[in-house]
Design an enzyme around this catalytic site. Sequence first.
Site, mmCIF file in Angstrom:
data_model
loop_
_atom_site.group_PDB
_atom_site.id
_atom_site.type_symbol
_atom_site.label_atom_id
_atom_site.label_comp_id
_atom_site.label_asym_id
_atom_site.label_seq_id
_atom_site.Cartn_x
_atom_site.Cartn_y
_atom_site.Cartn_z
ATOM 1 N N ARG A 70 94.835 101.808 39.277
ATOM 2 C CA ARG A 70 94.273 100.481 39.018
ATOM 3 C C ARG A 70 94.411 99.537 40.212
ATOM 4 O O ARG A 70 93.656 98.555 40.310
ATOM 5 C CB ARG A 70 94.880 99.905 37.730
ATOM 6 C CG ARG A 70 94.260 100.542 36.505
ATOM 7 C CD ARG A 70 95.024 100.258 35.251
ATOM 8 N NE ARG A 70 96.046 101.264 34.996
ATOM 9 C CZ ARG A 70 97.125 101.053 34.260
ATOM 10 N NH1 ARG A 70 97.333 99.881 33.720
ATOM 11 N NH2 ARG A 70 97.985 102.041 34.063
ATOM 12 N N GLU A 107 107.582 103.578 34.115
ATOM 13 C CA GLU A 107 107.958 103.202 32.749
ATOM 14 C C GLU A 107 107.823 104.360 31.767
ATOM 15 O O GLU A 107 108.580 104.479 30.834
ATOM 16 C CB GLU A 107 107.127 101.987 32.279
ATOM 17 C CG GLU A 107 107.763 101.280 31.099
ATOM 18 C CD GLU A 107 106.886 100.172 30.515
ATOM 19 O OE1 GLU A 107 105.697 100.066 30.849
ATOM 20 O OE2 GLU A 107 107.424 99.423 29.681
HETATM 21 O O1 LIG Z 1 106.491 99.729 37.672
HETATM 22 P P1 LIG Z 1 106.259 101.115 37.160
HETATM 23 O O2 LIG Z 1 107.235 101.484 36.071
HETATM 24 O O3 LIG Z 1 106.241 102.118 38.255
HETATM 25 O O4 LIG Z 1 104.847 101.168 36.425
HETATM 26 C C1 LIG Z 1 103.695 100.554 36.928
HETATM 27 C C2 LIG Z 1 102.635 101.547 37.278
HETATM 28 O O5 LIG Z 1 102.210 102.248 36.109
HETATM 29 C C3 LIG Z 1 100.806 102.109 35.966
HETATM 30 O O6 LIG Z 1 100.100 103.117 36.585
HETATM 31 P P2 LIG Z 1 100.085 104.625 36.037
HETATM 32 O O7 LIG Z 1 101.176 105.379 36.708
HETATM 33 O O8 LIG Z 1 100.075 104.598 34.550
HETATM 34 O O9 LIG Z 1 98.763 105.179 36.645
HETATM 35 P P3 LIG Z 1 97.235 104.890 36.385
HETATM 36 O O10 LIG Z 1 96.943 103.566 37.070
HETATM 37 O O11 LIG Z 1 96.634 106.045 37.072
HETATM 38 O O12 LIG Z 1 96.987 104.829 34.922
HETATM 39 C C4 LIG Z 1 100.486 100.801 36.654
HETATM 40 O O13 LIG Z 1 99.119 100.701 37.022
HETATM 41 C C5 LIG Z 1 101.418 100.825 37.825
HETATM 42 O O14 LIG Z 1 100.866 101.563 38.917
HETATM 43 N N1 LIG Z 2 103.269 98.400 29.749
HETATM 44 C C1 LIG Z 2 102.326 98.779 30.618
HETATM 45 N N2 LIG Z 2 101.046 98.343 30.480
HETATM 46 C C2 LIG Z 2 100.092 98.740 31.359
HETATM 47 N N3 LIG Z 2 100.335 99.536 32.404
HETATM 48 C C3 LIG Z 2 101.585 99.970 32.565
HETATM 49 N N4 LIG Z 2 102.136 100.735 33.522
HETATM 50 C C4 LIG Z 2 103.430 100.878 33.237
HETATM 51 N N5 LIG Z 2 103.772 100.202 32.136
HETATM 52 C C5 LIG Z 2 102.638 99.620 31.697
#
Ligand SMILES: O=P(O)(O)OC[C@H]1O[C@H](OP(=O)(O)OP(=O)(O)O)[C@H](O)[C@@H]1O
Ligand SMILES: Nc1ncnc2[nH]cnc12
Length: 183
Positions: A70, A107
């Site tokens: 994202r 997370e």
């Molecule tokens: O602070 P953190 O605990 O590391 O979590 C945050 C990350 O998690 C989500 O991405 P995700 O890994 O779900 O990937 P995506 O954007 O491909 O869905 C979000 O867009 C951040 O990149």
């Molecule tokens: N709670 C949350 N909502 C959206 N994106 C996430 N990436 C990690 N934690 C998330």
Amino acid sequence: MSDTDYLKSLLKAHPDFPKKGIVFLDIFPILRDPVAFETLITHFVYHLTSKTIPSLPTKKVDVVVGLDARGFLLGPIIAMRLGAAFVPVRKKGKLPGECVTAAYEKEYGIDSFEMQADAIKPGQSVIVVDDLIATGGSAKAAGELVAKLGGKVHEYLFIIELTFLKAASKLDAPLYSIVQSDD
Ligand SMILES: O=P(O)(O)OC[C@H]1O[C@H](OP(=O)(O)OP(=O)(O)O)[C@H](O)[C@@H]1O
Ligand SMILES: Nc1ncnc2[nH]cnc12
């Protein structure tokens, strides 16, 4: 309503996605609203060009790094507006050529990030952008990749910060977020 309250009002919470116990905050309603999306990007660009980040008094950003996936929706637009380069950090195995790698815990799972080894030159000033910071694992790993290539992260930018997870203390540079969510 202020611009930031308007952006916040568009975020949609999805309880128990992608797994039980996680409240997923969806940014896509902002991107569906052209005025809101423009407001969001302008807010970030105004922040970077009007305020002085203490470690970057010249305000010259060389590289905007966006995190898979994202962060890719925000980073290139911000980079273009700043006249900076855009560099992607991708999940492991997606980028061709020599790469640097960093493992991280987020997370809802563990993963590995990569950046192309020639993407950042030593001494370049870098801003890291993503939609949301939760535990800070992804952002910290991105910072490690920048450091491996000799760049310096001056700020981490997010739409949303899950403040209760206290991720800011993990990062090697200041964190800026538009919306702070404490639950
Ligand atoms: O602070 P953190 O605990 O590391 O979590 C945050 C990350 O998690 C989500 O991405 P995700 O890994 O779900 O990937 P995506 O954007 O491909 O869905 C979000 O867009 C951040 O990149
Ligand atoms: N709670 C949350 N909502 C959206 N994106 C996430 N990436 C990690 N934690 C998330």
